[in-house]
Design an enzyme around this catalytic site. Structure first.
Site, PDB file in Angstrom:
ATOM      1  N   ARG A 147      14.729  49.046   3.010  1.00 27.81           N
ATOM      2  CA  ARG A 147      14.223  48.726   4.340  1.00 27.81           C
ATOM      3  C   ARG A 147      12.849  48.097   4.148  1.00 27.81           C
ATOM      4  O   ARG A 147      12.158  48.377   3.161  1.00 27.81           O
ATOM      5  CB  ARG A 147      14.079  49.990   5.190  1.00 27.81           C
ATOM      6  CG  ARG A 147      15.380  50.728   5.481  1.00 27.81           C
ATOM      7  CD  ARG A 147      15.107  51.951   6.350  1.00 27.81           C
ATOM      8  NE  ARG A 147      16.319  52.673   6.693  1.00 27.81           N
ATOM      9  CZ  ARG A 147      16.772  53.734   6.030  1.00 27.81           C
ATOM     10  NH1 ARG A 147      16.106  54.187   4.970  1.00 27.81           N
ATOM     11  NH2 ARG A 147      17.887  54.345   6.416  1.00 27.81           N
ATOM     12  N   LYS A 171      13.630  56.952   6.294  1.00 30.22           N
ATOM     13  CA  LYS A 171      13.455  57.460   7.653  1.00 30.22           C
ATOM     14  C   LYS A 171      13.368  58.983   7.633  1.00 30.22           C
ATOM     15  O   LYS A 171      14.083  59.642   6.882  1.00 30.22           O
ATOM     16  CB  LYS A 171      14.629  57.023   8.534  1.00 30.22           C
ATOM     17  CG  LYS A 171      14.598  55.540   8.911  1.00 30.22           C
ATOM     18  CD  LYS A 171      15.697  55.217   9.899  1.00 30.22           C
ATOM     19  CE  LYS A 171      15.589  53.779  10.370  1.00 30.22           C
ATOM     20  NZ  LYS A 171      16.631  53.433  11.356  1.00 30.22           N
ATOM     21  N   HIS A 241      16.088  42.698   6.630  1.00 29.12           N
ATOM     22  CA  HIS A 241      17.329  43.421   6.889  1.00 29.12           C
ATOM     23  C   HIS A 241      18.550  42.583   6.514  1.00 29.12           C
ATOM     24  O   HIS A 241      19.604  43.135   6.190  1.00 29.12           O
ATOM     25  CB  HIS A 241      17.399  43.851   8.358  1.00 29.12           C
ATOM     26  CG  HIS A 241      17.821  45.280   8.511  1.00 29.12           C
ATOM     27  ND1 HIS A 241      17.091  46.343   8.002  1.00 29.12           N
ATOM     28  CD2 HIS A 241      18.913  45.839   9.084  1.00 29.12           C
ATOM     29  CE1 HIS A 241      17.711  47.479   8.273  1.00 29.12           C
ATOM     30  NE2 HIS A 241      18.826  47.203   8.915  1.00 29.12           N
ATOM     31  N   ARG A 244      19.136  43.448   3.047  1.00 28.82           N
ATOM     32  CA  ARG A 244      19.711  44.798   2.971  1.00 28.82           C
ATOM     33  C   ARG A 244      21.203  44.761   3.315  1.00 28.82           C
ATOM     34  O   ARG A 244      22.018  45.394   2.648  1.00 28.82           O
ATOM     35  CB  ARG A 244      18.943  45.718   3.919  1.00 28.82           C
ATOM     36  CG  ARG A 244      19.406  47.175   3.946  1.00 28.82           C
ATOM     37  CD  ARG A 244      18.389  47.993   4.737  1.00 28.82           C
ATOM     38  NE  ARG A 244      18.909  49.242   5.237  1.00 28.82           N
ATOM     39  CZ  ARG A 244      18.934  50.386   4.567  1.00 28.82           C
ATOM     40  NH1 ARG A 244      18.479  50.417   3.316  1.00 28.82           N
ATOM     41  NH2 ARG A 244      19.393  51.492   5.119  1.00 28.82           N
ATOM     42  N   HIS A 267      21.569  56.321   4.516  1.00 24.37           N
ATOM     43  CA  HIS A 267      22.117  56.610   5.842  1.00 24.37           C
ATOM     44  C   HIS A 267      22.518  58.083   5.914  1.00 24.37           C
ATOM     45  O   HIS A 267      23.241  58.572   5.047  1.00 24.37           O
ATOM     46  CB  HIS A 267      23.363  55.755   6.117  1.00 24.37           C
ATOM     47  CG  HIS A 267      23.044  54.316   6.382  1.00 24.37           C
ATOM     48  ND1 HIS A 267      23.986  53.313   6.274  1.00 24.37           N
ATOM     49  CD2 HIS A 267      21.888  53.709   6.759  1.00 24.37           C
ATOM     50  CE1 HIS A 267      23.416  52.151   6.561  1.00 24.37           C
ATOM     51  NE2 HIS A 267      22.158  52.364   6.860  1.00 24.37           N
ATOM     52  N   TYR A 276      29.336  47.770   7.376  1.00 22.26           N
ATOM     53  CA  TYR A 276      29.335  46.858   6.231  1.00 22.26           C
ATOM     54  C   TYR A 276      30.715  46.652   5.631  1.00 22.26           C
ATOM     55  O   TYR A 276      30.872  45.915   4.658  1.00 22.26           O
ATOM     56  CB  TYR A 276      28.377  47.392   5.150  1.00 22.26           C
ATOM     57  CG  TYR A 276      26.950  47.437   5.599  1.00 22.26           C
ATOM     58  CD1 TYR A 276      26.226  46.266   5.791  1.00 22.26           C
ATOM     59  CD2 TYR A 276      26.328  48.645   5.858  1.00 22.26           C
ATOM     60  CE1 TYR A 276      24.925  46.297   6.223  1.00 22.26           C
ATOM     61  CE2 TYR A 276      25.008  48.698   6.284  1.00 22.26           C
ATOM     62  CZ  TYR A 276      24.315  47.517   6.463  1.00 22.26           C
ATOM     63  OH  TYR A 276      23.024  47.560   6.896  1.00 22.26           O
TER      64      TYR A 276
END
Length: 295
Positions: A147, A171, A241, A244, A267, A276
């Protein structure tokens, strides 16, 4: 209202451990919401807010052309805020409990091929004093699936190049280890030769720094990508992104397991990774012919 708002923000930061970016979004949403509520007649306390007030605010935002994802986040922020007020016994009910969240239509992400990424890196002007830095940035975004915030916050102590690993703070301050390939390591080695002259004054421990020796911001990295993708002649919109997305797609189209890609991307929910799994028709056909007995 202001006291409750500050308590709510502290709760998000301490108990829910939200990322800085998510926390800023929630804070901005609720500030806007409370300002709207205070402009309503005869509202002096959060306990006086009802469903009509909430709906009026949502309608006022809906007319501003926000994306469905933004509207969904605003609804989530308001619902979360009123849940907090109930949990703390400041109010008896949640007027946003039955708020209908706009459907967030997931679009297939824009991706670049390996050749297109190489084309961008080759377009970097070798005479530019930041050419080695910019090559390392683009390669690491693609090779490691970072990220942009993770790239900005990456520090020298988080590089374990002898073990071909880097440590990322994702995150919610979650840590994960991600492999780093030979090409990314080479670009990093080339960059570190000239990095020292930039950090002499500041002594910054950030991996990627500006000419003043300060850590790069999200905006700076976006500008770097825009500059060199434009120079390469690629017409697709390119952002951190995008690289990514390209990282995840490259792994899946070469047979990587979805759970493995989920772990590399950081994630928490595999449903986020499943976007994806969009594969081009030729690849789908190839997989089908290879593995299905009736093909």
């Amino acid at each position: 209202m202001d006291t409750h708002f500050q308590d709510y923000i502290i709760m998000l930061r301490v108990e829910r451990n939200l990322s800085v970016n998510t926390l800023e979004c929630y804070q901005r949403d609720i500030k806007k919401y409370l300002k709207f509520i205070l402009n309503q007649k005869n509202i002096n306390d959060v306990g006086e807010i009802n469903q009509t007030h909430v709906r009026r605010f949502i309608r006022s935002q809906d007319g501003k052309g926000f994306a469905p994802s933004t509207m969904a986040r605003i609804c989530s922020s308001i619902r979360s805020y009123h849940n907090f007020l109930m949990a703390e016994n400041f109010v008896d009910d949640n007027p946003a409990q039955f708020l209908i969240t706009p459907r967030n239509v997931k679009k297939l992400p824009n991706v670049l091929s390996e050749k297109e990424i190489s084309k961008i890196i080759k377009a970097i002007d070798e005479t530019n004093q930041f050419s080695k830095r910019d090559k390392a940035i683009i390669e690491m975004l693609y090779s490691c699936g970072l990220r942009v915030s993770e790239l900005c916050n990456l520090e020298v102590t988080n590089l374990f190049l002898d073990d071909n690993l880097i440590r990322l703070i994702g995150k919610g301050s979650k840590e994960r280890l991600v492999p780093i390939g030979n090409k990314a390591k080479k670009y990093l080695d080339d960059y570190f030769v000239c990095r020292l002259k930039f950090v002499k004054k500041t002594g910054s421990s950030a991996v990627f720094v500006s000419k003043n020796g300060n850590p790069l911001t999200r905006a700076m990295i976006n500008n770097i990508l825009f500059k060199w993708s434009a120079a390469s002649g690629i017409k697709k919109p390119v952002s951190p992104h995008t690289l990514r997305h390209s990282f995840a797609t490259s792994l899946l189209t070469r047979g990587a397991d979805l759970r493995f890609v989920q772990a590399l991307l950081g994630h928490s929910d595999i449903s986020t990774t499943q976007i994806y799994t969009h594969l081009d028709k030729k690849h789908l056909s190839k997989i089908y012919k290879k593995h299905h007995p009736r093909s």
